[in-house]
Design a protein around this motif. Structure first.
Motif, PDB file in Angstrom:
ATOM      1  N   LYS A   1     -37.653  45.259  95.452  1.00  0.00           N
ATOM      2  CA  LYS A   1     -38.718  45.386  96.466  1.00  0.00           C
ATOM      3  C   LYS A   1     -39.268  46.659  96.275  1.00  0.00           C
ATOM      4  N   ILE A   2     -38.628  47.877  95.674  1.00  0.00           N
ATOM      5  CA  ILE A   2     -38.929  49.166  95.740  1.00  0.00           C
ATOM      6  C   ILE A   2     -40.275  49.462  95.040  1.00  0.00           C
ATOM      7  N   GLU A   3     -40.648  48.621  94.040  1.00  0.00           N
ATOM      8  CA  GLU A   3     -41.752  48.971  93.072  1.00  0.00           C
ATOM      9  C   GLU A   3     -43.049  48.308  93.950  1.00  0.00           C
ATOM     10  N   LYS A   4     -42.858  47.540  94.612  1.00  0.00           N
ATOM     11  CA  LYS A   4     -44.125  47.059  95.201  1.00  0.00           C
ATOM     12  C   LYS A   4     -44.218  47.508  96.804  1.00  0.00           C
ATOM     13  N   ALA A   5     -43.010  47.919  97.346  1.00  0.00           N
ATOM     14  CA  ALA A   5     -43.364  48.135  98.945  1.00  0.00           C
ATOM     15  C   ALA A   5     -43.482  49.876  98.984  1.00  0.00           C
ATOM     16  N   LEU A   6     -42.838  50.612  97.877  1.00  0.00           N
ATOM     17  CA  LEU A   6     -42.861  52.130  98.250  1.00  0.00           C
ATOM     18  C   LEU A   6     -44.164  52.945  97.885  1.00  0.00           C
ATOM     19  N   PRO A   7     -44.808  52.464  97.056  1.00  0.00           N
ATOM     20  CA  PRO A   7     -46.020  53.245  96.526  1.00  0.00           C
ATOM     21  C   PRO A   7     -47.135  53.396  97.643  1.00  0.00           C
ATOM     22  N   PRO A   8     -47.396  52.324  98.384  1.00  0.00           N
ATOM     23  CA  PRO A   8     -48.467  52.370  99.363  1.00  0.00           C
ATOM     24  C   PRO A   8     -48.008  53.434 100.614  1.00  0.00           C
ATOM     25  N   LEU A   9     -46.818  53.454 100.811  1.00  0.00           N
ATOM     26  CA  LEU A   9     -46.219  54.451 101.770  1.00  0.00           C
ATOM     27  C   LEU A   9     -46.547  55.952 101.408  1.00  0.00           C
ATOM     28  N   LEU A  10     -45.802  55.979 100.177  1.00  0.00           N
ATOM     29  CA  LEU A  10     -46.048  57.328  99.490  1.00  0.00           C
ATOM     30  C   LEU A  10     -47.487  57.855  99.449  1.00  0.00           C
ATOM     31  N   ALA A  11     -48.332  56.868  99.012  1.00  0.00           N
ATOM     32  CA  ALA A  11     -49.836  57.257  98.864  1.00  0.00           C
ATOM     33  C   ALA A  11     -50.342  57.808 100.297  1.00  0.00           C
ATOM     34  N   ALA A  12     -49.998  56.947 101.315  1.00  0.00           N
ATOM     35  CA  ALA A  12     -50.575  57.025 102.642  1.00  0.00           C
ATOM     36  C   ALA A  12     -49.940  58.538 103.080  1.00  0.00           C
ATOM     37  N   LEU A  13     -48.994  58.880 103.157  1.00  0.00           N
ATOM     38  CA  LEU A  13     -48.347  60.114 103.560  1.00  0.00           C
ATOM     39  C   LEU A  13     -48.992  61.187 102.748  1.00  0.00           C
ATOM     40  N   LYS A  14     -49.053  61.052 101.332  1.00  0.00           N
ATOM     41  CA  LYS A  14     -49.751  62.164 100.550  1.00  0.00           C
ATOM     42  C   LYS A  14     -51.245  62.364 101.057  1.00  0.00           C
TER      43      LYS A  14
ATOM     44  N   PHE B   1     -23.571  47.817  91.273  1.00  0.00           N
ATOM     45  CA  PHE B   1     -23.766  49.134  90.841  1.00  0.00           C
ATOM     46  C   PHE B   1     -25.291  49.018  90.143  1.00  0.00           C
ATOM     47  N   GLN B   2     -25.539  48.099  89.124  1.00  0.00           N
ATOM     48  CA  GLN B   2     -26.567  47.854  88.316  1.00  0.00           C
ATOM     49  C   GLN B   2     -27.764  47.874  89.289  1.00  0.00           C
ATOM     50  N   ASN B   3     -27.601  47.301  90.423  1.00  0.00           N
ATOM     51  CA  ASN B   3     -28.964  47.310  91.423  1.00  0.00           C
ATOM     52  C   ASN B   3     -29.078  48.640  92.229  1.00  0.00           C
ATOM     53  N   ILE B   4     -27.850  49.094  92.479  1.00  0.00           N
ATOM     54  CA  ILE B   4     -27.862  50.699  93.294  1.00  0.00           C
ATOM     55  C   ILE B   4     -28.665  51.391  91.967  1.00  0.00           C
ATOM     56  N   ARG B   5     -28.157  51.506  90.727  1.00  0.00           N
ATOM     57  CA  ARG B   5     -28.581  52.248  89.866  1.00  0.00           C
ATOM     58  C   ARG B   5     -30.281  51.964  89.597  1.00  0.00           C
ATOM     59  N   ALA B   6     -30.663  50.710  89.499  1.00  0.00           N
ATOM     60  CA  ALA B   6     -31.885  50.308  89.275  1.00  0.00           C
ATOM     61  C   ALA B   6     -32.868  50.826  90.505  1.00  0.00           C
ATOM     62  N   GLU B   7     -32.328  50.803  91.803  1.00  0.00           N
ATOM     63  CA  GLU B   7     -33.332  51.225  92.694  1.00  0.00           C
ATOM     64  C   GLU B   7     -33.564  52.563  92.504  1.00  0.00           C
ATOM     65  N   LEU B   8     -32.477  53.527  92.385  1.00  0.00           N
ATOM     66  CA  LEU B   8     -32.717  54.808  92.226  1.00  0.00           C
ATOM     67  C   LEU B   8     -33.500  55.006  90.780  1.00  0.00           C
ATOM     68  N   ASP B   9     -33.415  54.404  89.936  1.00  0.00           N
ATOM     69  CA  ASP B   9     -34.443  54.453  88.735  1.00  0.00           C
ATOM     70  C   ASP B   9     -35.645  54.469  89.207  1.00  0.00           C
ATOM     71  N   HIS B  10     -36.078  53.298  89.733  1.00  0.00           N
ATOM     72  CA  HIS B  10     -37.301  52.958  90.242  1.00  0.00           C
ATOM     73  C   HIS B  10     -37.858  53.894  91.217  1.00  0.00           C
ATOM     74  N   ALA B  11     -37.001  54.616  91.925  1.00  0.00           N
ATOM     75  CA  ALA B  11     -37.540  55.463  93.047  1.00  0.00           C
ATOM     76  C   ALA B  11     -38.189  56.657  92.412  1.00  0.00           C
ATOM     77  N   PHE B  12     -37.050  57.356  91.432  1.00  0.00           N
ATOM     78  CA  PHE B  12     -37.867  58.414  90.599  1.00  0.00           C
ATOM     79  C   PHE B  12     -39.230  58.312  89.923  1.00  0.00           C
ATOM     80  N   ASP B  13     -39.183  56.828  89.283  1.00  0.00           N
ATOM     81  CA  ASP B  13     -40.369  56.554  88.654  1.00  0.00           C
ATOM     82  C   ASP B  13     -41.607  56.477  89.571  1.00  0.00           C
ATOM     83  N   VAL B  14     -41.528  55.736  90.530  1.00  0.00           N
ATOM     84  CA  VAL B  14     -42.699  55.531  91.483  1.00  0.00           C
ATOM     85  C   VAL B  14     -42.976  56.981  92.152  1.00  0.00           C
ATOM     86  N   HIS B  15     -42.260  57.599  92.489  1.00  0.00           N
ATOM     87  CA  HIS B  15     -42.369  59.093  93.082  1.00  0.00           C
ATOM     88  C   HIS B  15     -43.329  59.611  91.894  1.00  0.00           C
ATOM     89  N   ALA B  16     -42.926  59.765  90.827  1.00  0.00           N
ATOM     90  CA  ALA B  16     -43.548  60.498  89.481  1.00  0.00           C
ATOM     91  C   ALA B  16     -45.166  60.017  89.376  1.00  0.00           C
TER      92      ALA B  16
END
Length: 462
Positions: A337-350, A379-394
């Motif tokens: 869910k992170i790739e869809k749910a996180l960007p609008p929140l980051l953009a709104a706060l920014k 572990f692969q899901n934990i790693r994937a969410e962390l990977d996506h988090a860095f990418d989305v923020h960037a």
């Protein structure tokens, strides 16, 4: 208006707030105590006990969190999902500290940044639950809500909400903090002797070789600097550790919320860094009301159902003055869910001009149940969410400044995958958690190395 201490700026005291104003708001996840007088007697004793942390430690952490939000530091927050009174002993505490030290060493070496170490310990004795009761073999009892509230054994006496546990929680938190401080002050965290941090049960880990090379490189660099200086560099002999927990049981938190000499306002002196969980972050709720008035740096868990408007309103309530270091947002979306749910929140706060510290919790959104009703995380899901988090923020132009993990230094098999590729069959071998599955040492260290590789390959946001 009153001025905060150095490097913070002007902020206002919360209007219409008192340590007890949360009573007037809707309450979630609170224990039901059968005897109000028994509860008040326990709280009266708790109010007279010494604090567990100090106001100047709290304000020091706030400055470090402000630095992390600016990209000058990285936050490592980790520890047990729920501490147990029975585990308040030397081996579990020192092993947990060893894991945190080794992870922070990897991060410092790889990121070339100071690391802020915040433990999920010395107070993480309460947990929210999805249901109030539990039924086994036709018998229904209250759910286990952590040792601060009741016992894990499935009988009526154990599952009763016991006010005396609030006092035991304070005592066990104090003993934990005392031991951690003694270890650190005694040189346990000395970079000259990272061998003190070794965990014997993982001496043959496939990650050990890479870690040993890193330790050797740091040791050589340290000796080189000391040769140039002509003396030992004392600042490398100890580190700072801070505590955090989910401030769930508000009676307990209120009893340890106090005014102190030489600083204005109210401090929660049960911990340096309290947070609000996703289940208790209602805008009109008791937890948000309590949190808006304390001077600690505070955090909120943010899930995939939160909308940008809800988040902006929550931020306005908890940090109306946009105070550096005041607010941390810990997103826990799940790998899918992170790739869809996180960007609008980051953009709104920014767009709002807000600059909270963003931390990723890749654990809680990836919990699943496997055969026999066992809770685990891959572990692969934990790693994937962390990977996506860095990418989305960037991509959005914001910064991921930390990670929030449930981990242990014990030889557990609770999360699938990782360096030894644990399978469902391994879970029965050493599954010890009473609530949520935790990363073991190898998985934790592997994740630290992942952070270094991922963050090091991304450009800082503009």
């Amino acid at each position: 208006m009153r001025s905060l201490e150095r490097n913070i700026g002007p902020v206002r005291e919360a209007a219409g707030w008192s340590p007890s104003s949360w009573y007037e708001r809707p309450q979630q996840q609170q224990p039901v105590y059968a005897d109000a007088k028994e509860l008040e007697r326990a709280l009266a004793q708790l109010r007279e006990l010494p604090p567990l942390v100090t106001s100047w430690e709290i304000l020091a952490l706030k400055r470090l969190i402000a630095d992390a939000a600016e990209g000058k530091r990285f936050v490592l927050q980790g520890g047990d999902c729920a501490e147990s009174f029975d585990d308040c002993s030397s081996p579990p505490i020192s092993n947990r500290l060893k894991v945190m030290l080794q992870m922070s060493l990897v991060l410092v070496h790889g990121l070339r940044l100071p690391v802020v170490r915040i433990g999920r310990f010395a107070g993480q004795y309460a947990k929210p639950r999805s249901a109030d009761t539990e039924t086994r073999d036709g018998v229904t009892l209250p759910c286990y809500r952590g040792d601060l509230v009741n016992g894990v054994a499935f009988d009526a006496q154990s599952r009763r909400a016991d006010p005396q546990r609030l006092l035991r929680g304070h005592a066990h938190s104090a003993m934990t903090m005392n031991f951690v401080r003694a270890l650190i002050d005694g040189g346990f965290a000395d970079l000259h002797h990272p061998e003190y941090w070794d965990l014997a049960w993982v001496e043959h880990s496939p990650l050990q070789s890479e870690y040993r090379q890193m330790v050797e490189a740091i040791g050589n660099s340290l000796r080189f600097m000391e040769t140039l200086a002509g003396e030992s560099i004392g600042s490398y002999q100890r580190v700072d550790f801070y505590t955090s927990h989910e401030a769930l049981v508000l009676h307990y938190e209120q009893a340890l919320t106090r005014q102190v000499p030489r600083h204005w306002g109210w401090f929660n002196l049960s911990t340096h860094f309290p947070w609000i969980g996703m289940r208790t972050a209602q805008l009109d709720g008791a937890h948000v009301e309590y949190f808006r008035g304390i001077r600690n740096p505070v955090a909120v868990k943010i899930g995939p159902s939160v909308t940008p408007d809800q988040l902006l309103r929550l931020v306005e309530l908890l940090d109306p003055d946009n105070e550096p270091g005041r607010l941390t947002l810990i997103h826990r979306m799940g790998a899918e869910k992170i790739e869809k749910a996180l960007p609008p929140l980051l953009a709104a706060l920014k767009a709002s001009g807000r600059k909270p510290l963003w931390i990723c919790d890749p654990m809680h959104g990836n919990t699943e149940t496997v055969g026999g009703g066992v809770k685990t995380r891959r572990f692969q899901n934990i790693r994937a969410e962390l990977d996506h988090a860095f990418d989305v923020h960037a991509a959005v132009g914001t910064r991921l400044g930390g990670v929030h993990l449930e981990l242990t230094g014990e030889n557990v098999t609770e999360c699938l995958g990782g360096a030894r590729d644990l399978t469902e069959a391994d879970l029965a071998r050493a599954y010890k958690s009473q609530v949520d599955p935790r990363l073991n040492y190898e998985q934790s260290l592997e994740l630290a190395m992942l952070i270094v590789r991922k963050r090091g390959g991304l450009q800082a946001p503009r």
